[in-house]
Design a protein around this motif. Structure first.
Motif, PDB file in Angstrom:
ATOM      1  N   GLU A 175      47.805  44.386  38.256  1.00  0.00           N
ATOM      2  CA  GLU A 175      46.463  44.231  37.699  1.00  0.00           C
ATOM      3  C   GLU A 175      45.515  43.625  38.730  1.00  0.00           C
ATOM      4  O   GLU A 175      44.362  44.053  38.852  1.00  0.00           O
ATOM      5  CB  GLU A 175      46.502  43.346  36.447  1.00  0.00           C
ATOM      6  CG  GLU A 175      45.241  43.525  35.612  1.00  0.00           C
ATOM      7  CD  GLU A 175      44.897  42.315  34.766  1.00  0.00           C
ATOM      8  OE1 GLU A 175      45.801  41.498  34.481  1.00  0.00           O
ATOM      9  OE2 GLU A 175      43.702  42.170  34.437  1.00  0.00           O
ATOM     10  N   PHE A 176      46.000  42.656  39.477  1.00  0.00           N
ATOM     11  CA  PHE A 176      45.116  42.052  40.479  1.00  0.00           C
ATOM     12  C   PHE A 176      44.694  43.081  41.528  1.00  0.00           C
ATOM     13  O   PHE A 176      43.533  43.162  41.915  1.00  0.00           O
ATOM     14  CB  PHE A 176      45.779  40.845  41.152  1.00  0.00           C
ATOM     15  CG  PHE A 176      44.792  40.102  42.003  1.00  0.00           C
ATOM     16  CD1 PHE A 176      44.054  39.063  41.469  1.00  0.00           C
ATOM     17  CD2 PHE A 176      44.536  40.489  43.310  1.00  0.00           C
ATOM     18  CE1 PHE A 176      43.098  38.411  42.233  1.00  0.00           C
ATOM     19  CE2 PHE A 176      43.583  39.843  44.076  1.00  0.00           C
ATOM     20  CZ  PHE A 176      42.860  38.806  43.535  1.00  0.00           C
ATOM     21  N   ARG A 179      42.139  45.417  39.946  1.00  0.00           N
ATOM     22  CA  ARG A 179      40.839  44.859  39.570  1.00  0.00           C
ATOM     23  C   ARG A 179      40.114  44.213  40.735  1.00  0.00           C
ATOM     24  O   ARG A 179      38.890  44.125  40.743  1.00  0.00           O
ATOM     25  CB  ARG A 179      41.009  43.835  38.444  1.00  0.00           C
ATOM     26  CG  ARG A 179      41.312  44.475  37.089  1.00  0.00           C
ATOM     27  CD  ARG A 179      41.152  43.457  35.989  1.00  0.00           C
ATOM     28  NE  ARG A 179      39.830  42.848  36.014  1.00  0.00           N
ATOM     29  CZ  ARG A 179      39.578  41.561  35.777  1.00  0.00           C
ATOM     30  NH1 ARG A 179      40.550  40.739  35.479  1.00  0.00           N
ATOM     31  NH2 ARG A 179      38.351  41.111  35.832  1.00  0.00           N
ATOM     32  N   HIS A 180      40.846  43.694  41.708  1.00  0.00           N
ATOM     33  CA  HIS A 180      40.180  42.904  42.750  1.00  0.00           C
ATOM     34  C   HIS A 180      40.356  43.438  44.162  1.00  0.00           C
ATOM     35  O   HIS A 180      39.423  43.412  44.950  1.00  0.00           O
ATOM     36  CB  HIS A 180      40.650  41.452  42.686  1.00  0.00           C
ATOM     37  CG  HIS A 180      40.297  40.794  41.402  1.00  0.00           C
ATOM     38  ND1 HIS A 180      39.057  40.274  41.166  1.00  0.00           N
ATOM     39  CD2 HIS A 180      41.008  40.625  40.256  1.00  0.00           C
ATOM     40  CE1 HIS A 180      39.013  39.780  39.933  1.00  0.00           C
ATOM     41  NE2 HIS A 180      40.181  39.989  39.367  1.00  0.00           N
ATOM     42  N   PRO A 183      38.932  47.533  44.423  1.00  0.00           N
ATOM     43  CA  PRO A 183      37.474  47.666  44.354  1.00  0.00           C
ATOM     44  C   PRO A 183      36.778  47.253  45.647  1.00  0.00           C
ATOM     45  O   PRO A 183      35.722  47.788  45.979  1.00  0.00           O
ATOM     46  CB  PRO A 183      37.101  46.751  43.194  1.00  0.00           C
ATOM     47  CG  PRO A 183      38.304  46.780  42.311  1.00  0.00           C
ATOM     48  CD  PRO A 183      39.471  46.827  43.262  1.00  0.00           C
ATOM     49  N   ARG A 184      37.352  46.345  46.404  1.00  0.00           N
ATOM     50  CA  ARG A 184      36.753  45.974  47.690  1.00  0.00           C
ATOM     51  C   ARG A 184      36.786  47.108  48.688  1.00  0.00           C
ATOM     52  O   ARG A 184      36.085  47.087  49.692  1.00  0.00           O
ATOM     53  CB  ARG A 184      37.513  44.790  48.294  1.00  0.00           C
ATOM     54  CG  ARG A 184      37.332  43.567  47.478  1.00  0.00           C
ATOM     55  CD  ARG A 184      37.863  42.379  48.191  1.00  0.00           C
ATOM     56  NE  ARG A 184      37.670  41.218  47.349  1.00  0.00           N
ATOM     57  CZ  ARG A 184      37.848  39.985  47.739  1.00  0.00           C
ATOM     58  NH1 ARG A 184      38.231  39.755  48.974  1.00  0.00           N
ATOM     59  NH2 ARG A 184      37.648  38.992  46.925  1.00  0.00           N
ATOM     60  N   LEU A 374      47.046  35.301  45.091  1.00  0.00           N
ATOM     61  CA  LEU A 374      45.843  36.130  45.079  1.00  0.00           C
ATOM     62  C   LEU A 374      44.885  35.673  43.984  1.00  0.00           C
ATOM     63  O   LEU A 374      43.700  35.433  44.233  1.00  0.00           O
ATOM     64  CB  LEU A 374      46.228  37.592  44.835  1.00  0.00           C
ATOM     65  CG  LEU A 374      46.936  38.321  45.987  1.00  0.00           C
ATOM     66  CD1 LEU A 374      47.704  39.531  45.473  1.00  0.00           C
ATOM     67  CD2 LEU A 374      45.931  38.761  47.037  1.00  0.00           C
ATOM     68  N   SER A 375      45.402  35.536  42.759  1.00  0.00           N
ATOM     69  CA  SER A 375      44.491  35.335  41.636  1.00  0.00           C
ATOM     70  C   SER A 375      43.929  33.922  41.613  1.00  0.00           C
ATOM     71  O   SER A 375      42.879  33.685  41.018  1.00  0.00           O
ATOM     72  CB  SER A 375      45.168  35.690  40.316  1.00  0.00           C
ATOM     73  OG  SER A 375      46.271  34.848  40.095  1.00  0.00           O
TER      74      SER A 375
END
Lengths: 488, 488
Positions: A175-176, A179-180, A183-184, A374-375
């Motif tokens: 998920e990370f 979502r993160h 997208p970068r 990461l999160s």
């Protein structure tokens, strides 16, 4: 440490008395280096019970070994390997049995003998290690990594992570990434389009296994990451090297009949060329025209200290034609062995099945540790710290290179951790590297990156992820000084 | 968590004004579920800088989204995804691009569709999980594992373990296996004869890849571990199933022309038969006569609570003909993914090169953690605790089976963690498993373990490594009760 009773077996077809067999077993254990000085032997009672012999037989064997100084006795506390026991040979003992197998015949596929050169194992003891792909421990947020690892090893996570996940991954990490991280790079992907791998190496290997074979043609950049050529070779596909220019892979050079194009648009490996946006579009069009797939290895995009990186090729892909390879090994530490594949669901499904057959899944608690790191934002903080340090090193490097009149052949547009260098005419950089190594300077000769027999000998790579800023100028001075000695 | 500015890109070929593009990006992020309620957006200054647009353009876009209730504003602290923002669909959003790749053509080798059945992911929520190969968290020494992990993550080890080991393993773990683990199986091996793998699955896979191919013939036990048949199939060798009897694989049934024999002499998987010593010698002789190799999967030898295990087949091998597979996954936890291969140096060298190409090496700090856990004696203590618990469960299981008149078809001579059961004539155990599952009892139907189309339907496996002793009798009663309902 006590020697376990379970390491003793009586061979059913052995010669000699039981007592002599026991003596021999123990002497053999000492001579072969298995039993170390000071280690405690099982009690005679225990060993007798285990072997199914009378206790007196064991006691007699021990007494004999005591007399021969193999063992010593410490009164009531039992028998120990004597401090005067014969020392095992310093070198490996001879194999215990003859090898009667013709391994040349038995092994159907050979994997040794690849092109991949090795860095010296003790690279970190060199004063000027301009090597690539290793971490600088001073830049890693070890304290927070440890806290995240502790949390992932906590009772709550442990139950979930220690079971066999079969073919699944840690949903938190996936998920990370969805979502993160992606997208970068301009990429949108659902969890079913993401597979966690054992580093980028494993991701590239999986893609090659699924998409290539004896009837297929793969394009690789020339020069390129040498281990990639090795792993493509194992699929027995035709590998077609295409010479890169200052903008990376030229799309028009990708020949008809190509099935898969392996490329590194962010930082071409090893020349560090960044592919301009127009060429990225042209490459996608070329792939569409040829109905070819693209495997995009987007390593080091995080280390963009000179400017925002271009979005990944994958972000411009409207056909599902691009398979994206990401990795945390370079940005965290290579020993982590965590990377990921992003691609169409049909592809990821097969990659997941292949991965399950090969190794099931990367260890759950490594995945969870990374997910926490990461999160909780530690990763971003660390990337900023790394980018700052690498930026300073890059400045020092370029300054020293300018002062000593060395030639940069390629440098990443938005950062990275290495420069691609051209030595003066007539210099053999393999020889240069050998000369420098004896002076505690490590550089990477460029030749192994090139395909085919006529490898250019004049390039070398300078990595700056492992060398402290303060040692850069001195190291570059050393290279400049050694260059005349490496003229062929 | 704040939304990173780096996740925003302006597509060069996008339609509409800059302001509307920005609005769309943010709305899209919310609708696709990437941006969550309450997450903070980048400041207008930052986003404007990043995108290279004027700040007023971003502010206008934000204001518009505020009016539409996508965003909310908290005075000076900025813009956030609104609590009233549209909810992303519960199901996966539609793929962002059409897949124009013909994956059936693009993928050269398929790995999905194997025989391997899946246990329910939520097996631990069942009241009577007679399943195999999962851990009972109550038996695992989690506290000491964590301490060992901490030590392996300490500053001293970290530097060594986080670098890329290339193709090497943790020398501490290899030494422990050579000096303490293998001698318990009667095996002497030097470090160059040992390779750490990602669990036994990976060890078997490596051996199959190296030794098999389209021209080769592999013997597998029938029934056998289903994932083994899958991975052999991927090599395109001829797989010859040989029916086992109460003593395991009958050597005289191994056909001429066999290249590799895969077997499980300690506990035949899944029938749990233990191969007697005389047959082991006969099997080795048969292999020598045929010039075949043997891959010995010696799983679960540690769980020998009924008596000392026989030494491994490998310990009797004088030719270098036996390749030994060991694993810590069953005895510690499956998510650990650590196993090992032992064989002749020529073989291990190739296996190491193949492993390097596929994944480099199992993560260094997992290896080091295991090395500490083993060498500090925690592993032995845990094995004793597990053996004791499994012994008690085995007694409860056999007692309940006796009471309810069920039939044991195979039980390990010296322990193990499962029984192989035969259902009464006419019972289909796949149907039985389905009936029982609805009553919170999990058993494993035997059919998937058998090769070929005519799989016997009357067997099932009862694992007792995950079910508490106190629930065994009730579970067996449930099975006895359900059997009449599963008559075909």
């Amino acid at each position: 440490m006590a020697i376990s009773v379970e390491t003793f077996f009586l061979a059913p077809d052995a010669q000699g008395t039981l007592q002599s067999q026991i003596q021999e077993m123990i002497a053999q254990g000492i001579l072969s280096g298995r039993f170390h000085r000071g280690e405690k032997l099982p009690s005679s009672r225990k060993l007798a019970l285990h072997l199914g012999v009378s206790r007196i037989t064991v006691t007699l064997a021990y007494t004999e070994l005591l007399a021969n100084d193999y063992l010593s006795s410490r009164g009531r506390s039992g028998y120990f390997v004597s401090d005067n026991a014969p020392v095992p040979p310093v070198y490996d003992p001879a194999p215990h049995s003859e090898d009667r197998v013709d391994w040349t015949r038995a092994i159907t596929h050979r994997f040794t003998g690849g092109d991949t050169p090795r860095k010296p194992d003790d690279w970190s003891t060199y004063r000027h290690p301009f090597i690539y792909g290793q971490v600088d421990p001073t830049l890693f947020d070890h304290a927070n990594w440890r806290i995240c690892a502790m949390r992932a090893l906590g009772a709550k996570d442990f139950a979930a992570l220690t079971s066999d996940y079969y073919d699944r991954d840690d949903p938190l990490l996936v998920e990370f990434i969805a979502r993160h991280t992606l997208p970068r790079r301009g990429i949108t992907a659902r969890p079913a389009e993401i597979l966690i791998t054992m580093g980028a190496q494993n991701a590239l290997w999986l893609a090659a296994q699924l998409l290539l074979g004896p009837q297929r043609r793969a394009v690789v950049e020339d020069p390129s990451y040498y281990a990639l050529r090795d792993l493509l070779g194992h699929t027995r596909c035709a590998t077609l090297p295409v010479r890169v220019d200052a903008d990376g892979l030229p799309p028009e050079q990708v020949p008809p009949g190509t099935d898969v194009i392996f490329c590194t648009p962010s930082h071409q490996s090893p020349t560090t060329a960044t592919m301009p946006m127009a060429r990225r579009r042209a490459l996608l069009n070329r792939a569409r025209d040829l109905d070819a797939l693209i495997v995009e290895d987007d390593y080091e995009f995080e280390l963009s200290f000179l400017g925002a990186p271009y979005p990944a090729l994958k972000s411009m892909d409207r056909d599902g034609r691009v398979i994206y390879v990401g990795s945390f090994s370079k940005s965290l530490f290579p020993g982590l062995r965590l990377g990921y594949l992003v691609g169409s669901e049909a592809f990821i499904r097969e990659a997941r099945a292949l991965r399950a057959s090969v190794l099931r899944h990367p260890p759950g608690n490594m995945q969870r540790t990374a997910a926490y790191f990461l999160s909780l934002g530690h990763y971003d903080t660390q990337m900023r710290r790394m980018a700052k340090a690498l930026h300073a090193r890059r400045r020092a490097l370029e300054q020293a290179i300018g002062q000593h009149g060395l030639t940069i052949a390629g440098r990443g547009v938005y950062g990275g951790s290495s420069l691609w260098m051209r030595a003066p005419e007539g210099v053999n950089t393999t020889r240069l590297a050998t000369v420098l190594r004896s002076r505690s300077v490590l550089i990477e000769p460029g030749a192994p990156f090139f395909a085919g027999p006529d490898k250019p000998q004049g390039f070398y790579r300078l990595g700056y992820s492992s060398i402290p800023e303060g040692r850069i100028a001195e190291g570059i001075a050393g290279i400049a000084q050694a260059i005349p000695e490496a003229l062929s």
